[in-house]
Motif scaffolding. Structure first.
Motif, short mmCIF file in Angstrom:
data_model
loop_
_atom_site.label_atom_id
_atom_site.label_comp_id
_atom_site.label_asym_id
_atom_site.label_seq_id
_atom_site.Cartn_x
_atom_site.Cartn_y
_atom_site.Cartn_z
N PRO A 1 22.80 -75.31 45.42
CA PRO A 1 23.92 -74.94 46.28
C PRO A 1 23.42 -74.28 47.57
O PRO A 1 22.37 -73.63 47.57
N GLU B 1 27.22 -71.24 47.63
CA GLU B 1 28.37 -72.14 47.75
C GLU B 1 28.92 -72.41 46.33
O GLU B 1 28.15 -72.56 45.38
N LEU C 1 30.26 -74.63 43.53
CA LEU C 1 30.19 -76.05 43.20
C LEU C 1 31.19 -76.38 42.10
O LEU C 1 31.47 -75.54 41.24
N THR C 2 31.68 -77.61 42.12
CA THR C 2 32.53 -78.04 41.01
C THR C 2 31.85 -79.20 40.31
O THR C 2 30.94 -79.83 40.86
N MET D 1 24.80 -78.24 37.62
CA MET D 1 26.17 -78.67 37.88
C MET D 1 26.06 -80.18 38.07
O MET D 1 25.48 -80.65 39.06
N ASN E 1 26.85 -84.04 38.67
CA ASN E 1 27.74 -85.01 39.30
C ASN E 1 27.61 -86.28 38.46
O ASN E 1 26.56 -86.94 38.46
N GLU F 1 23.28 -86.29 43.16
CA GLU F 1 23.92 -85.11 43.75
C GLU F 1 24.09 -83.97 42.75
O GLU F 1 24.74 -82.96 43.03
N THR F 2 23.49 -84.11 41.59
CA THR F 2 23.48 -83.01 40.61
C THR F 2 22.62 -81.88 41.15
O THR F 2 21.56 -82.12 41.73
N LYS F 3 23.10 -80.62 40.98
CA LYS F 3 22.38 -79.49 41.57
C LYS F 3 22.03 -78.42 40.54
O LYS F 3 22.69 -78.30 39.51
#
Ligand code: AMP
Ligand code: GLY
Length: 429
Positions: free
Chosen positions: A120, A188, A190-191, A270, A272, A278-280
Motif C-alpha cells: 500500500p 492507504e 486497501l480492499t 490483500m 486481488n 495487483e495483490t499487495k
C-alpha cells in the motif's frame, strides 16, 4: 533429538503436538506451555526473553533444537544470542535483522519500496506535528500503524479525519503503545480479501506451506474489533497457484536475497482475486500465525522435524518437496482442517480470567482441543487468557470439518459457562 519450544499459546501447543509425533524426537520441553501439556514437559517461571536463563535450561536438558513460537524473543535477537553462545544449537527462526520485518513496520515498508514489492502507498511520521501534517495530505480511509510491536493492537483504520487525529494524539501524547508508538506508518486503505501465506526459508530457498485463512474480527460477519484471530481454516481459499507463484517471485525472493532469511516468513496479503499481480503485502511476520498454525500443521504430510532442521541450515538433510513452476511446496494431505477459537467475553479488551473449563476426556473422532490461555488450578483447568481454546477438526472437505467443529462446540456449551465465553459461528462460511 531433544527439543525446547518457546511460547505458551495455541500455536505453540500445535507445534508441540506435531513435533512430538516425530520419530526423530526423544523429548520435547516447552517454556511455559499451557494446561493442555503435561506438567513434566513444561518449564515455568522463566521469561521467554531471558536468554541467559534459557541457555542454562538448554544446557541442563541437552537440547539440540530450539523452536521459537512468538515474535518478541526473535525481534530481541534470540537467534543471534544462541549463534554466539552455542553455535551447535539449531535455532528455528530468523535472526534479529530478518525479524525486524515484523519488529518495525517502517523498516518493512522501506524494504518493500527498495525491492519494489507491491505494498500500500505509505508515509511515516515521528512526531505529533509531523503526523498531523501527513494526515492533512492523506486520503481517507487511512490506516495508522504503530511502528513497533504492539501485541496485535497497533493498527487502526479511520474514515474520519477527526478520529485519526484523536488516535495520533493518543499515540504520540498519551503514549498508548509506549516506545512501539514513537513512530507511525500511514498506509492507504486497501480492499479485497485477506490471505496469509507461510513460507519456510533456509537462507537460500523457500518451501511454501499449506495456505490458511484467518478471521481477525471478534464477531460474526467480520463485525467488532480486530483480534489476534478467532478462527482459521487450511488450505485457505483465495490464493491460486498464480498468486503464490507471483508472491514467491516478487516477495519471497527479495527477502531471501536481502536477509538470507531462515525460519517462517508469514506474509499477510490483500488479495486481488481477478488480478493476482495487483495483490499487495499488508504485513510481514517472522513467525507462525496464531490461530493459522493450528490448522496448517495438521495438513502437512509426514514429519515436520526434517523441514525445521533444513530451515535451520542443516545442509545434510534432504526434504521431500513438490516442484511447481517457480517454487517448491510441502507435501500436503488431502482434505481440510478448521479451527474455531473460544475466547473470554470482552476479548480483545478487558476480560475475566479463571473461568472454569469442563472438557471431555474422550473426544469425538477427528476433533482436537488445542489449548491457548489455559492454566491448572486446584486440579481444574481454568482460563488464563483472552483466547482460551482452539477446537480443531480435520474433514474430507471444508463443510465436513466445519460441521465437526460446531457440533462439538454444541456439546461444550452444555458443560461450560458460555455466558462468559464466546466464539464465531461463521468460520469456514
Ligand atoms: P497488520 O498487523 O499490519 O496486518 O494489520 C492488521 C489488520 O489490519 C490486517 O489484517 C487488516 O485487516 C488490516 N489492515 C492492515 N493494513 C491495511 C491496509 N493497508 N488496508 C486495509 N486494511 C489493512
Ligand atoms: N493470526 C494473526 C497473527 O498471528 O498475527
Amino acid at each position: 533429538m531433544r527439543v525446547l519450544i518457546i511460547g505458551g499459546g495455541g500455536r505453540e501447543h500445535a507445534l508441540y503436538l506435531k513435533i512430538k509425533e516425530s520419530p526423530l524426537v526423544k523429548n520435547v520441553l516447552i517454556l511455559p506451555g499451557n494446561a493442555g501439556i503435561a506438567n513434566t514437559d513444561r518449564i515455568l517461571n522463566t521469561d521467554v526473553s531471558d536468554f541467559p536463563a534459557i541457555l542454562n535450561i538448554i544446557k541442563e536438558n541437552n537440547i539440540n533444537l530450539l523452536v521459537v513460537g512468538p515474535e518478541i524473543p526473535l525481534v530481541k535477537g534470540i537467534k543471534d544470542f544462541f549463534n554466539k553462545e552455542m553455535p551447535d544449537l539449531f535455532v528455528f527462526g530468523p535472526d534479529k535483522n530478518g525479524a525486524l520485518l515484523e519488529g518495525s513496520k517502517i523498516f518493512a515498508d522501506e524494504f518493500m519500496k527498495e525491492s519494489k514489492i507491491p505494498a500500500p502507498r505509505a508515509k511515516s511520521a515521528s512526531s505529533l506535528e509531523e503526523s498531523l501534517e501527513v494526515l492533512d495530505n492523506f486520503s481517507l480511509p487511512v490506516v495508522l500503524k504503530a511502528d513497533g510491536l504492539a501485541a496485535g493492537k497497533g493498527v487502526s483504520i479511520h474514515d474520519k479525519k477527526e478520529a485519526a487525529e484523536k488516535k495520533l494524539r493518543e499515540i504520540f501524547s498519551d503514549k498508548i503503545f509506549g516506545t512501539a508508538g514513537e513512530k507511525v506508518l500511514f498506509q492507504e486503505f486497501l480492499t479485497g480479501e485477506e490471505a496469509s501465506l507461510f513460507a519456510l526459508l533456509n537462507g537460500k530457498e523457500a518451501i511454501i506451506l499449506p495456505t490458511a485463512r484467518d478471521y481477525k474480527a471478534a464477531y460474526d460477519d467480520g463485525k467488532g474489533p480486530n483480534t489476534g484471530g478467532m478462527g482459521s481454516f487450511s488450505p485457505g481459499s483465495t490464493l491460486s497457484e498464480k498468486h503464490i507463484s507471483l508472491a514467491c517471485e516478487k516477495i519471497v525472493k527479495p527477502v531471501l536475497e536481502k536477509f538470507a532469511y531462515t525460519g517462517i516468513l508469514y506474509i499477510g496479503l490483500m488479495v486481488n482475486i481477478d488480478k493476482p499481480e495487483e495483490t499487495k503485502v499488508l504485513e510481514f511476520n517472522c513467525r507462525f500465525g496464531d490461530p493459522e498454525t493450528q490448522s496448517i500443521l495438521p495438513m502437512i504430510e509426514g514429519d515436520i522435524i526434517p523441514y525445521i532442521l533444513w530451515s535451520c541450515g542443516d545442509n545434510d538433510i534432504i526434504v521431500p518437496k513438490i516442484k511447481e513452476e517457480n517454487y517448491y511446496k510441502i507435501p500436503q494431505k488431502h482434505g481440510c482442517t478448521l479451527n474455531t477459537v473460544i475466547a473470554a467475553e470482552g476479548y480483545p479488551f478487558s476480560y475475566e480470567k479463571n473461568i472454569e473449563l469442563n472438557l471431555p476426556e474422550k473426544l469425538p473422532k477427528g476433533i482436537h482441543i488445542i489449548h491457548a490461555g489455559t492454566a491448572e488450578k486446584e486440579n481444574k483447568i481454568v482460563s488464563s487468557g483472552g483466547r482460551i481454546l482452539n477446537i480443531v477438526a480435520y474433514g474430507k472437505n471444508l463443510p465436513e470439518a466445519k460441521n465437526l467443529v460446531y457440533k462439538f462446540i454444541e456439546t461444550l456449551e452444555k458443560t461450560n459457562d458460555f455466558k462468559r465465553l464466546f466464539y464465531r459461528h461463521d468460520i469456514g462460511s
